[in-house]
Motif scaffolding. Structure first.
Motif, PDB file in Angstrom:
ATOM      1  N   UNK A   3     -19.415   6.858 -14.800  1.00  0.00           N
ATOM      2  CA  UNK A   3     -18.655   5.525 -13.542  1.00  0.00           C
ATOM      3  C   UNK A   3     -17.595   5.399 -13.246  1.00  0.00           C
ATOM      4  N   UNK A   4     -16.687   6.027 -12.338  1.00  0.00           N
ATOM      5  CA  UNK A   4     -15.665   5.756 -12.229  1.00  0.00           C
ATOM      6  C   UNK A   4     -14.990   4.932 -11.519  1.00  0.00           C
ATOM      7  N   UNK A   5     -13.724   4.537 -11.290  1.00  0.00           N
ATOM      8  CA  UNK A   5     -13.087   3.457  -9.959  1.00  0.00           C
ATOM      9  C   UNK A   5     -12.214   4.054  -9.898  1.00  0.00           C
ATOM     10  N   UNK A   6     -12.351   3.830  -8.082  1.00  0.00           N
ATOM     11  CA  UNK A   6     -11.075   4.635  -7.957  1.00  0.00           C
ATOM     12  C   UNK A   6     -10.326   3.293  -6.853  1.00  0.00           C
ATOM     13  N   UNK A   7      -8.652   3.534  -6.793  1.00  0.00           N
ATOM     14  CA  UNK A   7      -8.566   2.802  -6.107  1.00  0.00           C
ATOM     15  C   UNK A   7      -7.404   3.113  -5.367  1.00  0.00           C
ATOM     16  N   UNK A   8      -7.380   2.275  -4.399  1.00  0.00           N
ATOM     17  CA  UNK A   8      -6.461   2.980  -2.487  1.00  0.00           C
ATOM     18  C   UNK A   8      -5.897   1.816  -2.695  1.00  0.00           C
ATOM     19  N   UNK A  13       0.059  -0.568   9.949  1.00  0.00           N
ATOM     20  CA  UNK A  13       1.457  -0.366  10.474  1.00  0.00           C
ATOM     21  C   UNK A  13       1.901  -1.755  11.342  1.00  0.00           C
ATOM     22  N   UNK A  14       3.007  -1.812  10.734  1.00  0.00           N
ATOM     23  CA  UNK A  14       3.530  -3.648  11.551  1.00  0.00           C
ATOM     24  C   UNK A  14       3.487  -3.754  12.842  1.00  0.00           C
ATOM     25  N   UNK A  15       2.970  -5.206  12.918  1.00  0.00           N
ATOM     26  CA  UNK A  15       2.151  -5.315  14.487  1.00  0.00           C
ATOM     27  C   UNK A  15       0.038  -5.195  14.597  1.00  0.00           C
ATOM     28  N   UNK A  16      -0.189  -3.901  13.619  1.00  0.00           N
ATOM     29  CA  UNK A  16      -1.070  -3.476  14.077  1.00  0.00           C
ATOM     30  C   UNK A  16      -2.597  -4.680  12.298  1.00  0.00           C
ATOM     31  N   UNK A  53       9.157  -2.558  -6.193  1.00  0.00           N
ATOM     32  CA  UNK A  53       9.617  -1.583  -5.583  1.00  0.00           C
ATOM     33  C   UNK A  53       7.769  -1.499  -5.323  1.00  0.00           C
ATOM     34  N   UNK A  54       7.246  -2.151  -5.907  1.00  0.00           N
ATOM     35  CA  UNK A  54       5.461  -1.938  -5.666  1.00  0.00           C
ATOM     36  C   UNK A  54       5.210  -2.343  -4.510  1.00  0.00           C
ATOM     37  N   UNK A  55       4.709  -1.832  -3.239  1.00  0.00           N
ATOM     38  CA  UNK A  55       5.115  -2.312  -2.003  1.00  0.00           C
ATOM     39  C   UNK A  55       3.457  -1.859  -1.242  1.00  0.00           C
ATOM     40  N   UNK A  93       1.207   5.376   6.458  1.00  0.00           N
ATOM     41  CA  UNK A  93       0.755   7.337   6.233  1.00  0.00           C
ATOM     42  C   UNK A  93       1.609   7.284   5.007  1.00  0.00           C
ATOM     43  N   UNK A  94       1.825   5.235   3.973  1.00  0.00           N
ATOM     44  CA  UNK A  94       1.991   5.213   3.025  1.00  0.00           C
ATOM     45  C   UNK A  94       1.081   4.754   2.329  1.00  0.00           C
ATOM     46  N   UNK A  95       0.618   5.636   1.220  1.00  0.00           N
ATOM     47  CA  UNK A  95      -0.482   5.340   0.191  1.00  0.00           C
ATOM     48  C   UNK A  95      -0.969   5.424  -0.883  1.00  0.00           C
ATOM     49  N   UNK A  96      -1.953   4.987  -1.806  1.00  0.00           N
ATOM     50  CA  UNK A  96      -1.094   5.031  -3.026  1.00  0.00           C
ATOM     51  C   UNK A  96      -3.155   5.264  -3.830  1.00  0.00           C
TER      52      UNK A  96
END
Length: 112
Positions: A3-8, A13-16, A53-55, A93-96
C-alpha cells in the motif's frame, strides 16, 4: 500487496476556485479512482504559513495498492486529457506529486 500513499498538491487558476473544486471533487477524483490499484482518495485544503515558499492551496491523498506502482502511473498518464480523465482549465499548471511507501505499520494511539 504493498500500500502506497500518493499526494498531489495543486492550485486553482486565479478566479476559478469554485469551478476547480467542483471539477476536482465531482469528476477528477472519480476518474482517478477508476484506475486499478487506486483504492481511496481524500481532498484537503492546505493551511499554514506560506512564507516557506510552499505555495499550494489543495492536497489530495490517494491510497494505492499494487506491486507495480509504475503501471498505476502509466495508466494515469495514458488517461490524462482523454474522455476517461478530462482536464480542466481551472487547474493551475503548478503541481507537485509525491509517492511514499510504508517503512513501518501504522500506529494508533491507545486510549489512556
Amino acid at each position: 500487496m504493498t500500500r502506497f500513499m500518493s499526494v498531489a498538491f495543486t492550485n486553482a487558476v486565479e478566479g476559478k476556485e469554485e469551478e476547480y473544486n467542483t471539477w476536482y471533487t465531482e469528476r477528477h477524483v472519480h476518474d482517478v479512482l477508476a484506475i486499478p490499484g487506486i483504492v481511496s482518495a481524500q481532498r484537503f485544503r492546505v493551511i499554514g504559513d506560506r512564507a516557506s515558499g510552499f505555495d499550494f492551496s489543495f492536497m489530495t491523498l490517494y491510497e494505492i495498492e499494487t506491486e507495480d506502482l509504475e503501471s498505476v502511473h502509466k495508466a494515469i498518464a495514458e488517461r490524462s486529457g482523454t474522455p476517461l480523465m478530462p482536464r480542466s482549465d481551472s487547474v493551475s499548471t503548478k503541481r507537485l506529486f509525491l509517492d511514499a511507501e510504508p517503512i513501518m505499520k501504522k500506529m494508533v494511539r491507545a486510549d489512556p
